[in-house]
Every structure is written in C-alpha cells, then in structure tokens.
Write an enzyme that holds these catalytic residues in place. Structure first.
Site, PDB file in Angstrom:
ATOM      1  N   LYS A 178      10.462   6.042 -32.280  1.00 55.34           N
ATOM      2  CA  LYS A 178       9.015   5.952 -32.422  1.00 55.34           C
ATOM      3  C   LYS A 178       8.550   5.263 -31.278  1.00 55.34           C
ATOM      4  CE  LYS A 178       5.668   3.710 -33.580  1.00 55.34           C
ATOM      5  NZ  LYS A 178       4.849   3.696 -32.527  1.00 55.34           N
ATOM      6  N   GLU A 254      14.718  -7.195 -29.435  1.00 59.09           N
ATOM      7  CA  GLU A 254      14.352  -7.724 -27.855  1.00 59.09           C
ATOM      8  C   GLU A 254      12.968  -8.017 -28.022  1.00 59.09           C
ATOM      9  OE1 GLU A 254      15.979  -4.794 -25.458  1.00 59.09           O
ATOM     10  OE2 GLU A 254      18.059  -5.131 -26.006  1.00 59.09           O
ATOM     11  N   CYS A 288       8.880  -8.059 -20.076  1.00 59.11           N
ATOM     12  CA  CYS A 288       9.112  -9.137 -20.952  1.00 59.11           C
ATOM     13  C   CYS A 288       9.797 -10.351 -20.401  1.00 59.11           C
ATOM     14  CB  CYS A 288      10.089  -8.545 -22.093  1.00 59.11           C
ATOM     15  SG  CYS A 288      11.507  -7.611 -21.204  1.00 59.11           S
ATOM     16  N   GLU A 390       2.636 -15.894 -24.982  1.00 60.41           N
ATOM     17  CA  GLU A 390       2.715 -14.839 -24.104  1.00 60.41           C
ATOM     18  C   GLU A 390       1.226 -14.063 -23.809  1.00 60.41           C
ATOM     19  OE1 GLU A 390       5.003 -11.350 -25.596  1.00 60.41           O
ATOM     20  OE2 GLU A 390       6.025 -11.376 -23.935  1.00 60.41           O
TER      21      GLU A 390
END
Ligand code: NAD
Length: 486
Positions: A178, A254, A288, A390
C-alpha cells in the site's frame, strides 16, 4: 489524463466502485493523474492472490531461483531508470539530482543486496547428547512467513518500499503493497517490471488508497495477512499495531524521529556544516533520519549559525529536472500546512528566526506548488513544541551547549530514538558519546551513510525491530528447528 490502477495477480485493475483520487505534482500543484481507490473488494482480491501465490509456482522455487528473479527485477528497474526517475520526481517534487543518485539506484540495489543476503545466510546446527548415547542433531531452517503487508510513506517511495519488498520476496513471501496516497507511481511501475522479469502472478501486488477507512486499514486488518511492515508516523504505527493485535500478527515498524546533531568545538567545521546542512535540508527536510535539533558547543556557536544561515540561503528551489535545483517542495498542500503551522508556532514560542520562516515566491507554474523556505531557529528552550515534535520539513533549531554530559542528556531527552550525528575530531569522545546516545544509528562525522548489511531501526517510539542485512530474515521468515534423533 493518466490513470494509475491497482496491480493485482499480475494485472492492472480499476476499483469496482469506480472511485479515484487525484495524483498531484507538488512542484506545481497540478493534477497529473487519477488513482483508483481500493475498497475492501480490491484488498480482498490482492490478499487472495498473494495467498494463492504462496502455494503456486512461486512457492515451489528454491532460494537460488527466487534470487535469480530478483536480480532480473533489479536489472529491470535499471533498464527503465529514466521512467522511474521521472515518475518519482513528479510524485514528490524532489530534484532529479537527488533521486538519480539515491532513490532509484537504491530501489534497484535493494533487490540485489537482499537476494545475495538471503542466498548466503547460513543456518545453525547443534549436536546434542541423548540418554541412549546415540545423540541428536538440531538444525534451523528459514521458511517464509506468508503474506506480508507493506505500508509505505511518501518521502522516499521506491527506496523504502523496495527495502521491504526485496527481503520479503527473497525469503519466499508474497506481498501486498500500500504505497502512500501521495506517491502512487513507482510502486505501480514496478508491477510492469515484475511481469517483465517473470515474477509469477500474485507475488507482488499493489493497492492504492488512504489510511483509515481505506486501503491501509483494510489491508492491515485483513486476516489473510500474516505480518505487517510499516514505515511512517508513530501515531499511524499505533493504529496499525492495534489492527495487528487481532490474530497476533507480527509487525516491523520504522517510525518518526526528532534527531539530534551534536557539534563539538573540536570538529572539522567544514564537514560539520556540510553534513548538518544535508541532514536538515536534503529532500526538503522530509527524511526520517534528518536532524531537526542541532546542539553546538558554545565557543563555535555563532560561527556555526552564521555558516548554516549562508548555506540555507544559497539553496536553490526550482523545477525538479533543472540541474541546479537542490531544494524541492514539500510533498503536498496538507503537509505544507502542517510545516507552516510549526513555523508560526516556533515564532509564537519566541524563536529567533535566523532565516526563512515563510513561503518563497516561485516563478511561473511553480507558483502553485507546496514550497516553503528553509528555516533555522535559535533561542528556544528544549521543551518548546517546535523543538520536541517532529516537523518533517526543511528546518532545524540550533542551541548552544557547554559540556558533554549536558548535551548527552539533552539529546536523549525525547520520546524518539531513531538517529543521531556527532561531529568531533576527538576519537575517544566520539566513541564515548556515540555509545550513550539513545538512537538506532549514530553517525560520527557523517550522515546518511550505512552499509546495507547492518541493522536499521529505531529505539523508543521510533520503531519496533531491526531490518537490514541478515536482520531482515528475523522478520521476513520463520526460523524453524528440526531435531533428528540419530
Ligand atoms: P503516515 O504514517 O501518515 O503514512 C504512512 C502510510 O500509512 C501511508 O501509506 C498511509 O496511507 C498509511 N496509513 C495511514 N493511516 C493508516 C491506518 N490507520 N492504517 C493503515 N495504514 C495507514 O506517514 P507519512 O506522512 O507518509 O510519512 C512521514 C512519516 O514517516 C514521518 O513521521 C517520518 O519520520 C516517518 N518515516 C520513518 C522512517 C524510518 O525509517 N523510521 C522512514 C521514512 C519516514
């Protein structure tokens, strides 16, 4: 208008509902295609195709034969390199110069590297004594886990997807991917390459759509999925973990990060600036592993900030295909709103805006794109939200520190633990500090450098599990013990 379809059982299909959503090029804001949106129907078909493939032709191949096919997939990506490059850069807006050197080559390499890793992985055996004196031998074998759901983010679409699909297939599993709704193109193009390479039907499937109440949720809730590997936000990881609890299915995550960079006064300043610039602004800050919290030892603080400011102001936003472009847009208007809300928040929290903080004026067709200025702040406390949360944009906060003990504590004072970078020429300090930072990977005098045989993953809320090299076998296969009484 281009149509992007699902790839199920080796064919390209539209949704039975006829539902689609827009594919938007973030550099211009223009709609460039229509993407089929999967309902439960298409997800069911994809999972069924993947289940059937486990016991079909694919399931009968040995590891050598599987790996031979994966080599062909890698070659197939390289043969259509320019198509992958154009598709990835249109979907993300990232500069060709970046994707040409990172995204597409790594996308191909992931198939080769994991084919080699799995082919060369050794099994263990143990001899044991038995009461009758005859003894027994135990040996372990790796068998596929089954159907793996691969749920992907938009920042490095091909690279991060193949980093999962490569080891999953090398281990003999089948996958339903996906992709992010923002970046559907390269996963779909890979379907063509799979067919050209001769990968049997149902081994690699792609369904498009969103997360909640859409393809992402339907796939991760599906009882026909044996394990889920996911890259994305920590909050999404929590939702997927809840779905995985039904049927106690395994997950590999992750997730997000708020990574520190620590610059000691004894660093090589040129290297520290170059590395920190890349870690804050590469891929428009949508990495990331990027550095959003920079700590600089006080004697060099002013010089470091001034040189980062010049570096940020020299970045060149522009058309992805232009050779001099080294800063792309953010991936979408939604993401731009989020990043700009942090730009406002940082100002409200009292930040000193060293550079940026707004939206650049872009010429011509770029005026409709999701552009933001690269931004540097100083002056915030460690508990400011802009320093703790973040942001995932081209921005960083730089603060001074006075000693090693202090900076280690401040760097570790976060719920995340994905990556860290340390800049020092003192080798003892490098080892000492790297050993104490709570991060899945710590770089010393470098950034975004990693041998693919090494473990990758996050500590704390940045992830669950490790992938990379033989570590990937732990997630993508079941290790069985066979005990033979002699
Ligand atoms: P996201 O979590 O919003 O979306 C990722 C994927 O999950 C998308 O395909 C989305 O459709 C799907 N999804 C969303 N909700 C879902 C649900 N409830 N059930 C199932 N699927 C769902 O992440 P993003 O915005 O695409 O990517 C940015 C994030 O990814 C950042 O937090 C970044 O740090 C993280 N990231 C981490 C790594 C890493 O290696 N740790 C690498 C890249 C990106």
């Amino acid at each position: 208008m281009r149509k992007i379809k699902h790839f199920i059982d080796s064919g390209f299909v539209e949704s039975s509902s006829g539902k689609t959503f827009d594919q938007v090029a973030p550099a211009t804001g223009q709609v460039v295609g229509q993407v089929s949106e999967a309902g439960r129907n298409e997800v069911n078909q994809a999972v069924e195709a993947a289940r059937n493939a486990l016991t079909g032709e694919w399931g009968k191949l040995n590891v050598e034969q599987r790996c031979e096919l994966l080599y062909r997939v890698a070659d197939g990506i390289n043969a259509r390199f320019d198509e992958f490059l154009a598709a990835e850069c249109e979907d993300t807006g990232k500069p060709y110069s970046l994707a040409r050197h990172i995204d597409i080559p790594r996308g191909a390499a992931n198939f080769k590297i994991f084919a080699d890793t799995v082919r060369n992985a050794a099994n263990k055996s143990f001899e044991m004594a038995t009461p009758d004196g005859a003894g027994a031998i135990n040996y372990s074998v790796h068998v596929p886990k089954g159907v793996i759901a691969v749920v992907c983010p938009w920042n490095l679409p091909l690279l991060l997807m193949t980093w999962k699909v490569g080891p999953a297939l090398a281990c003999g599993n089948t996958v339903v991917v996906k992709p992010s709704e923002e970046t559907p193109a390269t996963a779909t193009l890979l379907g063509e390459v799979m067919n050209e390479a001769g990968v049997p039907a149902g081994v690699y499937n792609v369904v498009h759509g969103f997360g909640p109440n859409s393809a992402g949720a339907y796939l991760t809730e599906h009882p026909g999925v044996d394990a889920i590997t996911f890259t994305g936000e920590t909050g999404t990881g929590e939702a997927i973990m809840r779905a995985a609890a039904t049927g106690v299915r395994d997950v590999s995550f992750e997730l997000g990060g708020k990574n520190p960079g620590i610059v000691f006064a004894d660093c090589d300043m040129g290297k520290a600036i170059e590395g920190t610039m890349r870690s804050a602004f590469a891929n428009c800050g949508q990495v990331c592993l990027g550095t959003e919290r920079v700590f600089v030892e006080r004697p060099i603080f002013d010089e470091f900030v001034a040189r980062m400011k010049s570096g940020a102001e020299a970045l060149k936003p522009g058309h992805p295909e232009d050779a001099e472009t080294n800063l792309g847009p953010l991936v979408s208007e939604i993401h731009r709103k989020k990043v700009l809300s942090y730009y406002e928040l940082a100002a409200e929290e009292g930040a000193n805006v060293v550079t940026g903080g707004g939206v650049p004026k872009m010429p011509g067709d770029l005026a409709g794109g999701s552009w933001v200025e690269p931004t540097i702040w100083t002056g915030l406390d460690d508990d400011a939200r802009a320093v703790r949360e973040e942001i995932f944009g081209p921005c960083c906060h730089i603060s001074p520190f006075d000693d090693e003990e202090e900076v280690i504590a401040r760097a570790n004072d976060t719920e995340y633990g994905l990556a860290a970078a340390v800049w020092t020429e003192n080798v003892s300090r490098a080892h000492r500090v790297a050993g104490r930072l709570e991060a899945g990977i710590t770089w010393v005098n470098s950034w975004f450098l990693r041998d693919l045989r090494t473990p990758f993953g996050g500590m704390k809320q940045s992830g669950i599990g490790r992938e990379g090299g033989e570590y990937s076998l732990e997630f993508y296969s079941e290790t069985k013990n066979i005990c033979i009484k002699l």
